[in-house]
Write an enzyme that holds these catalytic residues in place. Structure first.
Site, PDB file in Angstrom:
ATOM      1  N   SER A 113      37.888  42.438  45.496  1.00  0.00           N
ATOM      2  CA  SER A 113      38.984  43.320  45.109  1.00  0.00           C
ATOM      3  C   SER A 113      38.494  44.376  44.135  1.00  0.00           C
ATOM      4  O   SER A 113      37.576  44.137  43.333  1.00  0.00           O
ATOM      5  CB  SER A 113      40.062  42.470  44.428  1.00  0.00           C
ATOM      6  N   LYS A 147      37.301  36.569  41.454  1.00  0.00           N
ATOM      7  CA  LYS A 147      36.635  37.355  42.508  1.00  0.00           C
ATOM      8  C   LYS A 147      35.221  37.727  42.064  1.00  0.00           C
ATOM      9  O   LYS A 147      34.278  37.674  42.859  1.00  0.00           O
ATOM     10  CB  LYS A 147      37.442  38.617  42.829  1.00  0.00           C
ATOM     11  N   TYR A 182      42.536  36.156  37.978  1.00  0.00           N
ATOM     12  CA  TYR A 182      42.376  36.479  39.407  1.00  0.00           C
ATOM     13  C   TYR A 182      41.142  37.362  39.624  1.00  0.00           C
ATOM     14  O   TYR A 182      40.269  37.048  40.438  1.00  0.00           O
ATOM     15  CB  TYR A 182      43.633  37.183  39.935  1.00  0.00           C
TER      16      TYR A 182
HETATM   17  P1  NAD Z   1      47.778  36.177  51.765  1.00  0.00           P
HETATM   18  O1  NAD Z   1      48.280  35.310  50.673  1.00  0.00           O
HETATM   19  O2  NAD Z   1      48.745  36.759  52.719  1.00  0.00           O
HETATM   20  O3  NAD Z   1      46.654  35.395  52.601  1.00  0.00           O
HETATM   21  C1  NAD Z   1      45.807  34.437  52.032  1.00  0.00           C
HETATM   22  C2  NAD Z   1      45.855  33.206  52.919  1.00  0.00           C
HETATM   23  O4  NAD Z   1      44.964  32.212  52.382  1.00  0.00           O
HETATM   24  C3  NAD Z   1      47.237  32.572  52.989  1.00  0.00           C
HETATM   25  O5  NAD Z   1      47.609  32.409  54.343  1.00  0.00           O
HETATM   26  C4  NAD Z   1      47.070  31.224  52.282  1.00  0.00           C
HETATM   27  O6  NAD Z   1      47.894  30.222  52.847  1.00  0.00           O
HETATM   28  C5  NAD Z   1      45.596  30.953  52.485  1.00  0.00           C
HETATM   29  N1  NAD Z   1      44.975  30.095  51.453  1.00  0.00           N
HETATM   30  C6  NAD Z   1      45.007  30.255  50.110  1.00  0.00           C
HETATM   31  N2  NAD Z   1      44.295  29.298  49.510  1.00  0.00           N
HETATM   32  C7  NAD Z   1      43.791  28.514  50.495  1.00  0.00           C
HETATM   33  C8  NAD Z   1      42.963  27.367  50.514  1.00  0.00           C
HETATM   34  N3  NAD Z   1      42.521  26.804  49.386  1.00  0.00           N
HETATM   35  N4  NAD Z   1      42.623  26.832  51.704  1.00  0.00           N
HETATM   36  C9  NAD Z   1      43.054  27.382  52.857  1.00  0.00           C
HETATM   37  N5  NAD Z   1      43.854  28.458  52.901  1.00  0.00           N
HETATM   38  C10 NAD Z   1      44.224  29.014  51.738  1.00  0.00           C
HETATM   39  O7  NAD Z   1      46.902  37.337  51.062  1.00  0.00           O
HETATM   40  P2  NAD Z   1      46.241  38.652  51.682  1.00  0.00           P
HETATM   41  O8  NAD Z   1      46.925  39.823  51.091  1.00  0.00           O
HETATM   42  O9  NAD Z   1      46.129  38.533  53.141  1.00  0.00           O
HETATM   43  O10 NAD Z   1      44.813  38.563  50.986  1.00  0.00           O
HETATM   44  C11 NAD Z   1      43.690  38.004  51.634  1.00  0.00           C
HETATM   45  C12 NAD Z   1      42.517  38.007  50.678  1.00  0.00           C
HETATM   46  O11 NAD Z   1      42.270  39.345  50.232  1.00  0.00           O
HETATM   47  C13 NAD Z   1      42.740  37.181  49.398  1.00  0.00           C
HETATM   48  O12 NAD Z   1      41.527  36.524  49.069  1.00  0.00           O
HETATM   49  C14 NAD Z   1      43.069  38.224  48.356  1.00  0.00           C
HETATM   50  O13 NAD Z   1      42.714  37.819  47.063  1.00  0.00           O
HETATM   51  C15 NAD Z   1      42.230  39.396  48.818  1.00  0.00           C
HETATM   52  N6  NAD Z   1      42.745  40.701  48.358  1.00  0.00           N
HETATM   53  C16 NAD Z   1      44.047  41.057  48.649  1.00  0.00           C
HETATM   54  C17 NAD Z   1      44.549  42.266  48.170  1.00  0.00           C
HETATM   55  C18 NAD Z   1      45.979  42.660  48.433  1.00  0.00           C
HETATM   56  O14 NAD Z   1      46.495  43.534  47.730  1.00  0.00           O
HETATM   57  N7  NAD Z   1      46.659  42.097  49.438  1.00  0.00           N
HETATM   58  C19 NAD Z   1      43.725  43.134  47.418  1.00  0.00           C
HETATM   59  C20 NAD Z   1      42.408  42.760  47.163  1.00  0.00           C
HETATM   60  C21 NAD Z   1      41.931  41.539  47.644  1.00  0.00           C
HETATM   61  N1  UFG Z   2      54.767  49.788  41.003  1.00  0.00           N
HETATM   62  C1  UFG Z   2      56.034  50.221  40.649  1.00  0.00           C
HETATM   63  N2  UFG Z   2      57.097  49.414  40.959  1.00  0.00           N
HETATM   64  C2  UFG Z   2      56.970  48.229  41.595  1.00  0.00           C
HETATM   65  C3  UFG Z   2      55.653  47.795  41.961  1.00  0.00           C
HETATM   66  C4  UFG Z   2      54.591  48.604  41.623  1.00  0.00           C
HETATM   67  O1  UFG Z   2      56.198  51.277  40.070  1.00  0.00           O
HETATM   68  O2  UFG Z   2      57.974  47.537  41.836  1.00  0.00           O
HETATM   69  C5  UFG Z   2      53.616  50.659  40.696  1.00  0.00           C
HETATM   70  C6  UFG Z   2      52.599  50.028  39.761  1.00  0.00           C
HETATM   71  O3  UFG Z   2      52.969  50.225  38.429  1.00  0.00           O
HETATM   72  C7  UFG Z   2      51.305  50.747  40.163  1.00  0.00           C
HETATM   73  C8  UFG Z   2      51.512  51.003  41.670  1.00  0.00           C
HETATM   74  O4  UFG Z   2      52.917  50.901  41.896  1.00  0.00           O
HETATM   75  O5  UFG Z   2      51.242  51.998  39.516  1.00  0.00           O
HETATM   76  C9  UFG Z   2      50.785  49.984  42.548  1.00  0.00           C
HETATM   77  O6  UFG Z   2      51.152  48.669  42.150  1.00  0.00           O
HETATM   78  P1  UFG Z   2      50.847  47.392  43.046  1.00  0.00           P
HETATM   79  O7  UFG Z   2      51.429  46.216  42.344  1.00  0.00           O
HETATM   80  O8  UFG Z   2      51.266  47.643  44.455  1.00  0.00           O
HETATM   81  O9  UFG Z   2      49.253  47.340  43.087  1.00  0.00           O
HETATM   82  P2  UFG Z   2      48.197  47.151  41.903  1.00  0.00           P
HETATM   83  O10 UFG Z   2      47.291  48.338  41.939  1.00  0.00           O
HETATM   84  O11 UFG Z   2      48.837  46.835  40.621  1.00  0.00           O
HETATM   85  O12 UFG Z   2      47.409  45.838  42.378  1.00  0.00           O
HETATM   86  C10 UFG Z   2      46.970  45.620  43.719  1.00  0.00           C
HETATM   87  C11 UFG Z   2      46.934  44.122  43.996  1.00  0.00           C
HETATM   88  C12 UFG Z   2      45.854  43.467  43.191  1.00  0.00           C
HETATM   89  C13 UFG Z   2      44.555  44.149  43.433  1.00  0.00           C
HETATM   90  C14 UFG Z   2      44.672  45.622  43.149  1.00  0.00           C
HETATM   91  C15 UFG Z   2      43.397  46.337  43.465  1.00  0.00           C
HETATM   92  O13 UFG Z   2      48.163  43.534  43.666  1.00  0.00           O
HETATM   93  O14 UFG Z   2      45.708  42.130  43.617  1.00  0.00           O
HETATM   94  O15 UFG Z   2      45.712  46.183  43.939  1.00  0.00           O
HETATM   95  O16 UFG Z   2      42.958  45.977  44.729  1.00  0.00           O
HETATM   96  F1  UFG Z   2      43.610  43.611  42.640  1.00  0.00           F
END
Ligand code: NAD
Ligand code: UFG
Length: 337
Positions: free
Chosen positions: A124, A152, A148
């Site tokens: 991330s 990572k 978190y």
């Molecule tokens: P998500 O929660 O939709 O998917 C993650 C999946 O992993 C879920 O289906 C959950 O049930 C499964 N899981 C969690 N822990 C587990 C375990 N111990 N064993 C087996 N399964 C398990 O999340 P996502 O948005 O699809 O994210 C996928 C990956 O990308 C995550 O590792 C997350 O940290 C990373 N990531 C997501 C974002 C974002 O904004 N969505 C940003 C950066 C990184």
């Molecule tokens: N925001 C609002 N209102 C809301 C939600 C968000 O104004 O209800 C704003 C936040 O303040 C920020 C922007 O929208 O300025 C984006 O916020 P998000 O929560 O969508 O995303 P973040 O950048 O805070 O974080 C996301 C994921 C993290 C990840 C990060 C970088 O949640 O897990 O992107 O990848 F680490």
């Protein structure tokens, strides 16, 4: 090739499975369902005509992971399984380190035992330190501020150490910026539990009438319109980034790290306006104080991924909003509807 997709019942993993199948790979999903939905299997089958094998298991269950790697003759692993809520990680650090770090260690050790040596890991942009120096490139200073983000970064370092210890490993960390959007069919998308933390799913729920109004966190940031700026990336582009990484990394030993982002910063008001256009409504919103822990602005330098993987984003902001709206309006209650 048979690809183990941990976390494949989640948002990004499930859509990556669709793209894997389209490219001729055979995904095998392992997911504990702590945040995933079995309904994605029907949707993957509907879109691609193939139903992936699904194993309900925790990635920390070493014996089970070894068995799955062997039974399904796995060639490479994409490791999405993890917990991802920043605020929750502050309240429950042990749970986050156990799931995200221990889960990755168990997986890597199981892979070592079976001799599967290619791993692509979901990292991330949150691993980067706070800086004004934009865009963020892979060599920008590291300094995650939440458990978190640190989980990572710990896993990234483990990948580096393992790759250094044995030249047969291929370890790739992909640093995602802000994934948004849905499959263009409207059949698959993000389905957060409870009140969404993230901007795009919140806006989508306002548009469909599930939430009264968007609260915009902060209007006095040093950005062009005063609201927070992020690098939003369409989940289909992100999925394709995994395929590009897999093609590059399989059979190429070492430790590889890539940003996956668009390279463009967009504000909260930009996102709200674009979504309003996509759904044909003016969406109610109000300004609220800054959210604790938020940065003003960050976006990616995606040049390395383009140069080395031959990948860059293809989909526009309009596509991010149209596809999310399509998903949300067809499935107002997500997969449980
Ligand atoms: P998500 O929660 O939709 O998917 C993650 C999946 O992993 C879920 O289906 C959950 O049930 C499964 N899981 C969690 N822990 C587990 C375990 N111990 N064993 C087996 N399964 C398990 O999340 P996502 O948005 O699809 O994210 C996928 C990956 O990308 C995550 O590792 C997350 O940290 C990373 N990531 C997501 C974002 C974002 O904004 N969505 C940003 C950066 C990184
Ligand atoms: N925001 C609002 N209102 C809301 C939600 C968000 O104004 O209800 C704003 C936040 O303040 C920020 C922007 O929208 O300025 C984006 O916020 P998000 O929560 O969508 O995303 P973040 O950048 O805070 O974080 C996301 C994921 C993290 C990840 C990060 C970088 O949640 O897990 O992107 O990848 F680490």
């Amino acid at each position: 090739m048979n690809i183990l997709v941990t976390g494949g019942a989640g948002y990004i993993g499930s859509i990556t499975c669709v793209q894997l199948i389209a490219a001729g790979y055979r995904p095998v999903i392992l997911d504990s369902l702590v945040n995933g939905k079995v309904a994605v299997l029907d949707r993957i089958e509907q879109i691609s005509g193939q139903r992936p094998v699904f194993i309900e298991a925790d990635v920390r269950d070493r014996a089970r992971v070894v068995q799955v790697l062997r039974e399904h003759a796995i060639d490479a692993v994409i490791h999405f399984a993890g917990l991802k809520a920043v605020g929750e990680s502050v309240a429950q650090p042990v749970r986050y380190y156990d799931n995200n770090v221990q889960g990755s260690l168990v997986l890597i050790d199981a892979m070592r035992e079976v001799g599967v040596k290619t791993l692509v890991f979901s990292s991330s942009a949150t691993v980067y330190a706070e800086t004004q120096d934009m865009p963020l490139h892979e060599g920008s200073p590291i300094g995650a501020t939440s458990p978190y983000g640190r989980s990572k970064w710990m896993v990234e370092q483990i990948l580096g150490d393992v790759a250094a210890s044995d030249p047969s490993w291929s370890m790739t960390a992909l640093r995602y910026f802000n994934p948004v959007g849905a499959h263009p069919s409207g059949l698959m998308g993000e389905d957060p539990q409870g009140i969404p933390n993230n901007l795009m799913p919140f806006i989508a729920q306002v548009a469909v009438g599930r939430r009264p109004s968007l609260r915009i966190f902060g209007r006095d940031y040093p950005t062009p319109d005063g609201t927070g700026v992020r690098d939003y990336i369409h989940v289909m582009d992100l999925a394709d980034g995994h395929l590009a990484a897999l093609r590059y990394a399989h059979g190429r030993a070492g430790h590889h790290v890539f940003n996956l982002g668009s390279g463009q910063g967009l504000s909260v008001l930009d996102m709200l306006a674009a979504f309003g256009q996509a759904c044909g409504q003016t969406l109610p919103h109000e300004f609220a104080p800054r959210r604790a822990g938020d940065l003003a602005a960050f976006w990616a330098d995606p040049a390395l991924a383009e140069k080395v993987l031959g990948w860059r984003v293809q989909r526009s902001l309009q596509a991010m909003c149209t596809d999310t709206w399509h998903w949300q309006s067809n499935n107002p209650k997500g997969y449980d509807a």
